[in-house]
Design an enzyme around this catalytic site. Structure first.
Site, PDB file in Angstrom:
ATOM      1  N   GLU A  42       0.845  -1.197  -0.114  1.00  0.00           N
ATOM      2  CA  GLU A  42       0.153  -0.060  -0.076  1.00  0.00           C
ATOM      3  C   GLU A  42       0.962   1.260   0.163  1.00  0.00           C
ATOM      4  OE1 GLU A  42      -3.373   0.264  -0.685  1.00  0.00           O
ATOM      5  OE2 GLU A  42      -3.432  -1.711  -0.449  1.00  0.00           O
ATOM      6  N   ASN A  46       1.269   3.656  -3.317  1.00  0.00           N
ATOM      7  CA  ASN A  46       1.093   5.350  -2.873  1.00  0.00           C
ATOM      8  C   ASN A  46       2.137   6.333  -3.725  1.00  0.00           C
ATOM      9  OD1 ASN A  46      -1.339   4.863  -1.812  1.00  0.00           O
ATOM     10  ND2 ASN A  46      -0.886   5.466   0.024  1.00  0.00           N
ATOM     11  N   ARG A 100     -10.521   5.352  -7.224  1.00  0.00           N
ATOM     12  CA  ARG A 100      -9.734   4.583  -6.176  1.00  0.00           C
ATOM     13  C   ARG A 100     -10.525   4.376  -4.813  1.00  0.00           C
ATOM     14  NH1 ARG A 100      -5.027   3.087  -6.912  1.00  0.00           N
ATOM     15  NH2 ARG A 100      -4.726   2.847  -4.774  1.00  0.00           N
TER      16      ARG A 100
HETATM   17  N1  LIG Z   1       3.222   8.951  -1.053  1.00  0.00           N
HETATM   18  C1  LIG Z   1       2.047   9.803  -1.282  1.00  0.00           C
HETATM   19  N2  LIG Z   1       2.381  11.169  -1.980  1.00  0.00           N
HETATM   20  C2  LIG Z   1       1.396  12.127  -2.292  1.00  0.00           C
HETATM   21  N3  LIG Z   1       0.184  11.645  -2.026  1.00  0.00           N
HETATM   22  C3  LIG Z   1      -0.099  10.540  -1.285  1.00  0.00           C
HETATM   23  C4  LIG Z   1       0.909   9.285  -1.007  1.00  0.00           C
HETATM   24  N4  LIG Z   1       0.071   8.584  -0.264  1.00  0.00           N
HETATM   25  C5  LIG Z   1      -1.167   8.880  -0.127  1.00  0.00           C
HETATM   26  N5  LIG Z   1      -1.077  10.204  -0.869  1.00  0.00           N
HETATM   27  C6  LIG Z   1      -2.743  10.796  -0.815  1.00  0.00           C
HETATM   28  O1  LIG Z   1      -3.430  10.113   0.299  1.00  0.00           O
HETATM   29  C7  LIG Z   1      -4.635   9.811  -0.475  1.00  0.00           C
HETATM   30  C8  LIG Z   1      -5.193   8.510   0.315  1.00  0.00           C
HETATM   31  O2  LIG Z   1      -4.347   7.294   0.234  1.00  0.00           O
HETATM   32  P1  LIG Z   1      -4.662   5.905   0.256  1.00  0.00           P
HETATM   33  O3  LIG Z   1      -5.430   5.777   1.918  1.00  0.00           O
HETATM   34  O4  LIG Z   1      -3.736   4.895   0.089  1.00  0.00           O
HETATM   35  O5  LIG Z   1      -6.067   5.758  -0.744  1.00  0.00           O
HETATM   36  P2  LIG Z   1      -5.797   5.589  -2.319  1.00  0.00           P
HETATM   37  O6  LIG Z   1      -4.451   5.202  -2.714  1.00  0.00           O
HETATM   38  O7  LIG Z   1      -6.908   4.465  -2.717  1.00  0.00           O
HETATM   39  O8  LIG Z   1      -6.336   6.989  -3.042  1.00  0.00           O
HETATM   40  C9  LIG Z   1      -4.428   9.471  -1.681  1.00  0.00           C
HETATM   41  O9  LIG Z   1      -5.419   9.588  -2.737  1.00  0.00           O
HETATM   42  C10 LIG Z   1      -3.267  10.492  -2.136  1.00  0.00           C
HETATM   43  O10 LIG Z   1      -4.116  11.879  -2.406  1.00  0.00           O
HETATM   44 MG   LIG Z   2      -3.480   3.988  -1.690  1.00  0.00          MG
END
Ligand SMILES: Nc1ncnc2c1ncn2[C@@H]1O[C@H](COP(=O)(O)OP(=O)(O)O)[C@@H](O)[C@H]1O
Ligand SMILES: [Mg+2]
Length: 142
Positions: A42, A46, A100
């Site tokens: 996960e 990301n 997503r």
């Molecule tokens: N490494 C990262 N860099 C930039 N934005 C991030 C990162 N990790 C997460 N995000 C932001 O946090 C949100 C939530 O992440 P997550 O809970 O993994 O859901 P998803 O990946 O399904 O969108 C993402 O939609 C993104 O906007």
């Molecule tokens: Mg994610």
């Protein structure tokens, strides 16, 4: 341990397997190893999808360490776009991409004892995942 790799989708499984192999020294259950692998997937996904908007030639760093009291600490770091509102990003079902699920951080929080996110917009994000593993009585398990 510390690994660094380009933001290619196939490296999600590389990171997942590497941390899984590292964690195996704890003699934890297969279920626990699966949980650790899931949170690594996960966090690394990301970086690829969000931090780097699927650009494949950017750098991702994963570190893991195990303390004397079986405390596992995993750090996943990117130098991508960063997160403006960290508490919003961590809310269940929030995603900046409406296609997503927005459950990545929720899985990380449910399988780990503690999840810490540091981020600077335009500079990058680091996610620290911590969990202490109980001792398993090997004879009782046998
Ligand atoms: N490494 C990262 N860099 C930039 N934005 C991030 C990162 N990790 C997460 N995000 C932001 O946090 C949100 C939530 O992440 P997550 O809970 O993994 O859901 P998803 O990946 O399904 O969108 C993402 O939609 C993104 O906007
Ligand atoms: Mg994610």
């Amino acid at each position: 341990m510390r690994i660094e790799f380009p933001s290619l989708p196939e490296n999600v499984s590389f990171a997942r397997a590497s941390v899984g192999a590292f964690v195996a020294q704890l003699d934890c259950t297969l279920e626990e190893i699966e949980e650790v692998k899931l949170v690594v997937s996960e966090a690394v996904s990301n970086c690829i999808i969000h931090a780097y908007d699927n650009r494949s030639n950017e750098k991702i760093m994963v570190m893991a360490s195990i303390g004397l009291e079986r405390e596992l600490e995993i750090l996943v770091e990117d130098t991508g776009k960063g997160i403006a509102d960290i508490s919003q990003a961590m809310e269940p079902t929030y995603s900046s991409d409406e296609t997503r699920m927005g459950m990545g951080f929720t899985f990380m929080k449910s399988f780990m004892d503690n999840v810490e996110v540091r981020s600077i917009v335009g500079e990058g994000t680091s996610v620290t995942l911590r969990r202490t593993f109980l001792y398993h009585d090997k004879e009782a398990l046998a």
